[in-house]
Enzyme design. Structure first.
Site, PDB file in Angstrom:
ATOM      1  CE  LYS A   1      -4.254   1.570   2.327  1.00 61.64           C
ATOM      2  NZ  LYS A   1      -5.226   1.332   3.389  1.00 61.64           N
TER       3      LYS A   1
ATOM      4  CD  GLU B   1     -19.035  -2.828   8.429  1.00 59.37           C
ATOM      5  OE1 GLU B   1     -19.254  -4.007   8.069  1.00 59.37           O
ATOM      6  OE2 GLU B   1     -18.238  -2.084   7.831  1.00 59.37           O
TER       7      GLU B   1
ATOM      8  NE  ARG C   1     -21.969  -4.099   4.248  1.00 57.69           N
ATOM      9  CZ  ARG C   1     -20.750  -4.145   3.746  1.00 57.69           C
ATOM     10  NH1 ARG C   1     -19.716  -4.368   4.525  1.00 57.69           N
ATOM     11  NH2 ARG C   1     -20.555  -3.977   2.459  1.00 57.69           N
TER      12      ARG C   1
END
Lengths: 582, 582
Positions: free
Chosen positions: A240, A327, A355
């Site tokens: 990343k 979640e 969610r």
């Protein structure tokens, strides 16, 4: 040397390049991503890590005949640049500009619209099944970050895909991070040789691990996957933030999302606004509460940075839980914490709380457990756009029995509001918007816990109109009311339970304008109408809020004005209501 | 021989028995379960399969100091019988009687309230963390069926538990079934030696597989787990329906849930009502649609039987998908199917659709994909109780842009309604209740697709009151209106989009009673109030529907009367409204 990128308008142009030119193409893509994000901000880190991966995908697969579904799509700026959107990339995330994530309405090469993680495997499997049913050809590829492996939806999809015989291709873009560091057993597993066993156990052929920044091996692995007649996963190891030193060096997030910056003489120059946000004010209130009460713990689904909890995690490492992009688990885990006697605060964005709707109802509210939901990004969210708008928390949760719903007007409201929630024996929710804090206004008395009911911000002597508001919009209402005569302002403060006496008092003047930053279909305004109907009152009521459409990306301040929620809009609406009532 | 069970009032009594008596205890438990379910019906199959498991748990762990969390809890009748509820078991699932699942308010030995699957691991991990934070002792055990391993929430929990150092005990009660046969790669994996690798990869110590009906090995395995200082899974192999031949022989569901029966001379005698249900009528409409259009496919999350889709699955094996207990995936999978050009129908219960709220918004409605949601068990559900009430589908989904919400009054409405949904270019939802079909009434003209707007069931000549209804309650309204003078009945048919002209016409008489089987906080009634406010109308309006409390288990017909939704209740409410309006 002539730049390659200006000659690339579609994936076919990528495939037409000599293979020797591809590294240069990747270099140009990286420069462009760094330059665009410097000008307008954006999801820099993930996109820099996926440059070679995306070039390799477009060499091996033929979009759009082959469908490439990017999970979330914030990693796919290179894909945008290669599919005809390069010249418009400077408009990224701005009103009318290039979308923050991917969108089939923006390009036929965007096979999936998604701003929430973990949807790609399920959608890709559906697409492949749909093509089978209709007798259509073409490969379907789901590109998934390792962070999405902490989310249950991805697993539901993998379980079904691995149990089917269809040749779904899953490309695991493994950059060893969610938004921040990954959590749990599965990300750790991916670092070991057991990764192969794991995916094979799930029914997939495993190809990898592949060095994700090496074009040759990446293309070879994808060709192998393309040739598979059964489900296959390509495990690509990427970095990343690759190629941008400030992102590579940021060990917390690898430059996940950045505001505009300048990159001069090897130094990053950022214009920090420095104004305090609602997230930071809530975090500060939480810090105090945790210092006061050792039972208070905090749970976040991969939003330590976004919810301003990094400092708290450092101060209370064993009382702040980042559970990953999960979640549902975040909420049910809170239910367990509360059942044991702890006082969990679940810090979650409004859009992501969608969610866990069932977990809020079934796991927390039905057993009446004292979980506090700290709902950030409630209302308009600006640049993240339609997928992230916090429009439905009030309308969906208002009907859930026993769940107290509150909203602060200013940051100073947060400490007593949190204390009120933590003192309650049942579940509570505090919603606040994205953005910086308004200044404290003398009219506002935050009060002390336990708070109760609504609060008059302004009471006219001979009231003609009452503005009933929620959250910081109360300040716009206050400014509007001050500029008019006979206008009162009631900060509802609670959407549930409603303050019936105060709201009936507001009705007495005959005209009520209800103002909220959320859908007007079932929100505070509807609650007020229900109350008036139940009490046989019929003042003229008008509801102002978010519309019955998905609000796209743009400047939240501008959008607020367009929706008539700014001071001028409220004055206009109030006058119209008074006029109509004559 | 004296029966043992009457002497068992708490787990301590189980622990006090000589080990040699335990097989006899298990036999008595089985007899009791078979007898109770014969009298009142219930979740027979899973409970028969978990008898030895539960006895072993109560021998090894000390409830309630040790917390035992049963996922769903429909497997735990033996637990109820051992924890002081034996004498009341005849009231199971009835109003005021023993709860259909488990409930901490019913017994301190019920550590988890749950009627939806997949919550136990997350809640147990939370409870263990909570005890750690508070410095409390005691083991925490999650008892999970293999079916729950197809659900993402379980995985989110396992990922977090496996990544922690806490000694969570997970007992996998592996009966090789969800409600019906398991689907996907993971259940298949459990049948192999790779099960060990799989759980070890997830960070758990693996104990097993254990013969789940052998008390000695089961207790030994649980003792080993109890001694573990880190996360551990005990993999117990059990047989659903064990010990009751009719259940054992039912290869489809192993007697998952059964209505009352008699067991005479080795024969099962059941009183089949034979009346057709809404589920069956919808399935028949679907059958026709699938015959007409090869693009139509059906997706169910483990509800082939409940949604009456078994026959369809046999007729169209490759166009009917059971995706397991995986509601999020079911919806996102439909999104992929629709994106590819298929016409998916997602058959799902209202209460389980709560699990996929975000997927409906983000994956289906935002990209405006033509998915049809067939929402069964909308409204009061009877014996399954609070966890399963279909109260929130309208209030939560009404605000989602572009989602058409419809409801049939009679079964004959379903074919044109389904055809209307399948012809639409966007998403649609059709909600219908649990229960048998009302007879077709002459006043009802189902019409032909595409349907539009509301439908007058009765128009009074000099109207004084309009009943605005949704679904089969329209028939109660019709009966009420016929017994009064000047009462009209408008079947709203659509909650979204609303039929504004018809509803404004209804308002003209001055009194509107809105009747729906769903919460009155944000449902159809609120939509009507919003419409009237926006149009400056102020008839007297009263909303009737489900209350602001969780409705417990009981007879739906009785509950409907208690809520004033029967004919008498509607007459009473209408007269009151007219009286108040004078």
């Amino acid at each position: 040397m002539t730049r390659l990128l200006p000659g690339i308008h579609a994936p076919a142009d990528v495939r037409a390049l000599p293979e020797a030119e591809l590294p240069r193409l990747c270099e140009e893509l990286r420069e462009e991503i760094i330059s665009v994000c410097g000008r307008v901000g954006g999801h820099l880190g993930a996109s820099l890590g996926a440059v070679e991966l995306i070039v390799a995908l477009h060499r091996v697969f033929h979009s759009p005949q082959d469908a490439i579904l990017f999970d979330v799509g914030h990693q796919a700026y290179a894909h945008k640049l290669l599919t005809g959107r390069r010249e418009r990339m400077g408009t990224l995330r701005q009103a009318g500009g290039v979308a923050p994530f991917l969108d089939p309405r923006e390009s036929p090469h965007d096979a999936l619209l998604a701003g929430h993680a973990c949807t790609a495997v399920s959608a890709a499997l559906g697409m492949l099944e749909g093509r089978r049913v209709l007798g259509q050809k073409g490969h379907v590829v789901a590109v998934v970050g390792d962070g999405a492996l902490t989310g249950g939806l991805t697993f539901e999809g993998l379980n079904n895909a691995g149990g089917s015989t269809l040749p779904l291709v899953v490309v695991l873009n493994d950059n060893q991070m969610s938004i921040s560091a990954n959590v749990g057993a599965i990300p750790a597993l991916l670092r070991t040789r057991e990764a192969r066993d794991f995916f094979e156990g799930l029914g997939f052929t495993y190809v990898g691990p592949v060095a994700g920044h090496e074009l040759g091996p990446m293309m070879a692995a994808l060709r192998e996957a393309r040739a598979s007649s059964r489900p296959v996963v390509v495990h690509a190891m990427t970095q990343k933030g690759r190629g941008f030193p400030p992102a590579e060096e940021d060990t917390q997030t690898r430059g996940h999302a950045m505001g505009p910056y300048e990159w001069r003489d090897g130094k990053l120059v950022r214009s920090r606004k420095g104004q305090r946000t609602f997230s930071e004010a809530f975090s500060a209130a939480l810090d105090e509460a945790m210092a006061r009460d050792p039972r208070v713990v905090v749970v976040t689904p991969a939003m330590l940075e976004g919810s301003a909890l990094v400092g708290l995690k450092l101060r209370y490492p064993s009382r702040v839980y980042d559970v990953g992009i999960a979640e549902q688990h975040a909420v049910t885990f809170c239910a367990g914490l509360a059942a044991a006697g702890a006082r969990p605060v679940c810090a979650i964005y409004s859009t992501f709380l969608q969610r866990a709707f069932d977990q809020v109802i079934h796991d927390v509210c039905l057993p009446r457990l004292p979980v506090v939901f700290a709902v950030d990004r409630a209302g308009l969210v600006g640049a993240d756009g339609a997928t992230h708008q916090g429009a439905y928390d009030l309308s969906s949760l208002r009907a859930v029995p026993g769940l107290a719903l509150m909203a602060p007007v200013v940051g100073e409201d947060l400490p007593p509001m949190l204390a009120t929630a933590l003192q309650s024996s049942g579940p509570s929710l505090i919603r606040f918007p994205r953005g910086t804090l308004p200044p404290l206004t003398p009219e506002l008395h935050p009060g002390v816990a336990p708070l109760q009911g609504a609060r008059w911000l302004l009471k006219a002597e001979s009231p003609r109109l009452a503005l009933v508001t929620l959250g910081p919009l109360g300040l716009n209402a206050l400014a509007a009311a001050r500029a008019e005569t006979g206008w009162s302002v009631l900060d509802a403060r609670y959407v549930s339970p409603l303050d019936a006496p105060a709201l009936l008092e507001a009705a007495a003047c005959g005209h009520v304008l209800v103002v909220e930053e959320g859908t007007t279909h079932g929100g505070l305004g509807s609650a007020v109408l229900e109350l008036y109907a139940a009490n046989g009152r019929s003042p003229r009521v008008r509801l102002l809020g978010m519309p019955d459409t998905f609000v796209p990306h743009g400047d939240a301040r501008v959008q607020r004005a367009e929706l008539g929620l700014d001071v001028e809009g409220l004055r206009r609406a109030g006058r119209e209501l008074l006029g109509a009532g004559r």
